[in-house]
Design an enzyme around this catalytic site. Structure first.
Site, PDB file in Angstrom:
ATOM      1  N   LYS A  72       0.856  -1.193   0.000  1.00  0.00           N
ATOM      2  CA  LYS A  72       0.000   0.000   0.000  1.00  0.00           C
ATOM      3  C   LYS A  72       0.889   1.238   0.000  1.00  0.00           C
ATOM      4  O   LYS A  72       1.877   1.290   0.744  1.00  0.00           O
ATOM      5  CB  LYS A  72      -0.896  -0.027   1.246  1.00  0.00           C
ATOM      6  CG  LYS A  72      -1.934   1.091   1.321  1.00  0.00           C
ATOM      7  CD  LYS A  72      -2.819   0.932   2.570  1.00  0.00           C
ATOM      8  CE  LYS A  72      -3.934   1.956   2.648  1.00  0.00           C
ATOM      9  NZ  LYS A  72      -4.785   1.794   3.842  1.00  0.00           N
ATOM     10  N   SER A 147      -9.873   1.781   2.832  1.00  0.00           N
ATOM     11  CA  SER A 147      -9.018   2.558   1.967  1.00  0.00           C
ATOM     12  C   SER A 147      -7.974   1.752   1.202  1.00  0.00           C
ATOM     13  O   SER A 147      -7.439   2.243   0.214  1.00  0.00           O
ATOM     14  CB  SER A 147      -8.296   3.612   2.804  1.00  0.00           C
ATOM     15  OG  SER A 147      -7.403   2.993   3.724  1.00  0.00           O
ATOM     16  N   SER A 171     -10.000  -0.616   7.055  1.00  0.00           N
ATOM     17  CA  SER A 171      -9.432  -0.496   5.703  1.00  0.00           C
ATOM     18  C   SER A 171      -8.726  -1.724   5.164  1.00  0.00           C
ATOM     19  O   SER A 171      -8.352  -1.749   3.994  1.00  0.00           O
ATOM     20  CB  SER A 171      -8.466   0.682   5.640  1.00  0.00           C
ATOM     21  OG  SER A 171      -9.194   1.873   5.502  1.00  0.00           O
TER      22      SER A 171
HETATM   23  N1  GLN Z   1     -13.382   4.072   6.158  1.00  0.00           N
HETATM   24  C1  GLN Z   1     -12.674   4.491   7.324  1.00  0.00           C
HETATM   25  C2  GLN Z   1     -12.293   5.952   7.189  1.00  0.00           C
HETATM   26  O1  GLN Z   1     -12.592   6.500   6.202  1.00  0.00           O
HETATM   27  C3  GLN Z   1     -11.502   3.601   7.533  1.00  0.00           C
HETATM   28  C4  GLN Z   1     -10.196   4.067   7.048  1.00  0.00           C
HETATM   29  C5  GLN Z   1      -9.042   3.182   7.396  1.00  0.00           C
HETATM   30  O2  GLN Z   1      -9.186   2.139   8.042  1.00  0.00           O
HETATM   31  N2  GLN Z   1      -7.880   3.630   7.006  1.00  0.00           N
HETATM   32  O3  GLN Z   1     -11.731   6.527   8.064  1.00  0.00           O
END
Ligand code: GLN
Length: 482
Positions: A72, A147, A171
């Protein structure tokens, strides 16, 4: 079965037996990426020359020897870009390896390719990337989740054998569910975050995406452990995460949190998850209903704490030390303002503004302090639940993958869909998502994920349970037609 279909364990066995070389593996992935990534758009960049040189040197006798791993684009690898999918880091090159990268290298793996994400890991659809949306390999008109959407889509589309992602509020688990692969969020403190671009430091955790639970265990074995460079990494014994694989579910008590089976969940998700839970029961697990009474507050608490921490963490992107810098500023204030105005996308700005607000002197007690207190209650819910069961089982996401663009104008709706994943981050426990079937929309099959949540540092047990389920089904073998 072609080479990119191999699991990490299968590939490693062939490398060790000298039936294949690490360069064969890399070349096969590269050919696959050339064929399908113009549609999937999982990768942001690749340094093939370096990867080939490293693969040629790889020691295949090591646990991940010669296995290429996608990363990532929020985890530093020496000499490579690390954009966090943000324009503000476009010119940045990482001067050092994150601890997880150093550990992967020590296990013989070859960090290969940078994977797309929502800018600074803020989002649930990978549409917040400043560079490109990633598409779901099962239906290219839909989102892969987020994400870590690039990390999930690459594994599902056979563009990687395994990848790393980060999970601050789901995420890893949510995109794994929507793309039909395995995603593991380790316990907070299990894996060092040194070299991970911080989003919300009390929640962030790095973990793997793979096609099997065994591979997830192999990856965790490589990256876990105390790191003096990350004071939140805990000095817990790193036991072999694959040690319990193969044990059955007899005597295992699975807790079903009643608050996780609410109205509003997609009926196809509900059916797949309920069928999977019955399957666990038929394999010998004992089902117990448990309650996590503060679940309804999790989304609100998360979006206060995560934005507060993000507003502090992102203050460092000021155009002085690294990354994008505004042209010809009038003065210092103009330099800061324009650098950040030009560099950050709208979701990141929204989070910084929200986070600054909840931390501001007049509102700190009402929002941030209160959220911390409710966080304690949420953690307590899990402690109470684990007194009655060995692990929890529930859906990962309330929905199937939705259409690109469908929710971009409705951040609240996007946030609410994190309901089943974020409490685990607030509590610091471990969790994983494993494929448990398909729904259907517009004539296309869309994966559903089953989530298991485990007690702190109980990843081996979590993987044992998920593995027993996985091996009794074929879901993990299904591949999207690209
Ligand atoms: N969807 C969550 C957010 O927007 C999770 C993001 C994550 O785990 N990095 O914060």
């Amino acid at each position: 079965m072609s080479l990119p279909d191999l699991s990490v364990a299968e590939l490693q066995a062939k490398l060790r037996a000298r039936e294949l070389t690490p360069l064969d593996a890399l070349d096969a992935l590269e050919a696959r990426i050339a064929a399908v990534d113009p549609q999937v758009q999982a990768y942001l960049s690749r340094d093939l020359e370096t990867a080939r040189a490293e693969a040629a040197q790889a020691d295949v006798s090591l646990p991940l020897g010669g296995v290429p791993i996608g990363i990532k684009d929020v985890i530093n690898v020496t000499g490579q870009p690390c954009t966090a999918a943000s324009k503000i880091l476009a010119p940045y090159r990482a001067p050092y390896d994150a601890t997880v990268i150093a550990k992967l290298r020590a296990a013989g793996a070859v960090p290969f390719g940078r994977l797309n994400l929502d800018e600074f890991a803020m989002g649930s659809s990978t549409e917040n990337s400043a560079y490109q949306p990633t598409r779901n390999p099962w239906d290219l008109t839909r989102i892969p989740g987020g994400s870590s959407g690039g990390s999930a889509a690459a594994v599902a589309a056979r563009e990687a054998f395994a990848t790393l992602g980060s999970d601050t509020g789901g995420s890893i688990r949510q995109p794994a569910a929507l793309c039909g692969c395995v995603g593991l969020k380790p316990t907070y403190g299990r894996v060092s975050r040194y070299g991970l671009i911080a989003f919300a430091s009390s929640l962030d955790q790095i973990g793997p995406f793979t096609r099997t639970t065994r591979d997830a265990g192999l990856m965790l074995n490589a990256i876990a452990g105390r790191d003096p460079r990350d004071s939140t990494s805990l000095d817990q014994p790193v036991n072999d995460a694959t040690a319990l694989l193969g044990r059955d579910l007899k005597g295992v008590r699975l807790g079903i949190p009643k608050e996780y089976f609410v109205d509003g969940m997609d009926p196809q998700v509900r059916t797949a998850v309920e069928t999977a839970i019955k399957q666990c029961e038929s394999l010998g697990a004992e089902l117990v209903e448990v309650s996590l009474p503060h679940t309804e507050f999790a989304v609100g608490v998360y979006y206060i704490i995560a934005t507060a921490e993000a507003s502090a963490n992102l203050a460092r992107f000021d155009g002085v030390r690294y990354g994008h810098r505004a042209d010809a500023p009038k003065d210092l204030l103009d330099h800061y303002k324009r650098t950040r105005e030009e560099g950050f996308g709208s979701e990141v700005k929204r989070r910084i503004i929200l986070g600054t607000y909840v931390l501001s002197s007049g509102y700190y007690d009402a929002y941030y302090l209160r959220a911390q207190k409710v966080r304690t209650l949420i953690r307590q819910d899990f402690t109470n639940a684990f007194a009655q069961c060995d692990a929890l089982v529930c859906p990962t996401s309330p929905d199937l993958a939705f259409k690109l663009g469908e929710r971009t104008d409705d951040p609240l709706r996007m946030y609410l869909a994190d309901i089943f994943t974020i409490a685990a981050n607030l509590a610091g426990i471990c969790g994983l998502s494993v494929p448990c079937g398909f729904g259907e929309a517009d004539g296309k099959k869309l994966p559903v994920g089953l989530q298991f949540l485990g007690q702190p540092f109980d990843e081996a047990r979590l993987l044992q349970i998920a593995h027993a389920y996985e091996q009794s089904t074929d879901w993990h073998l299904a591949a999207p037609a690209l």
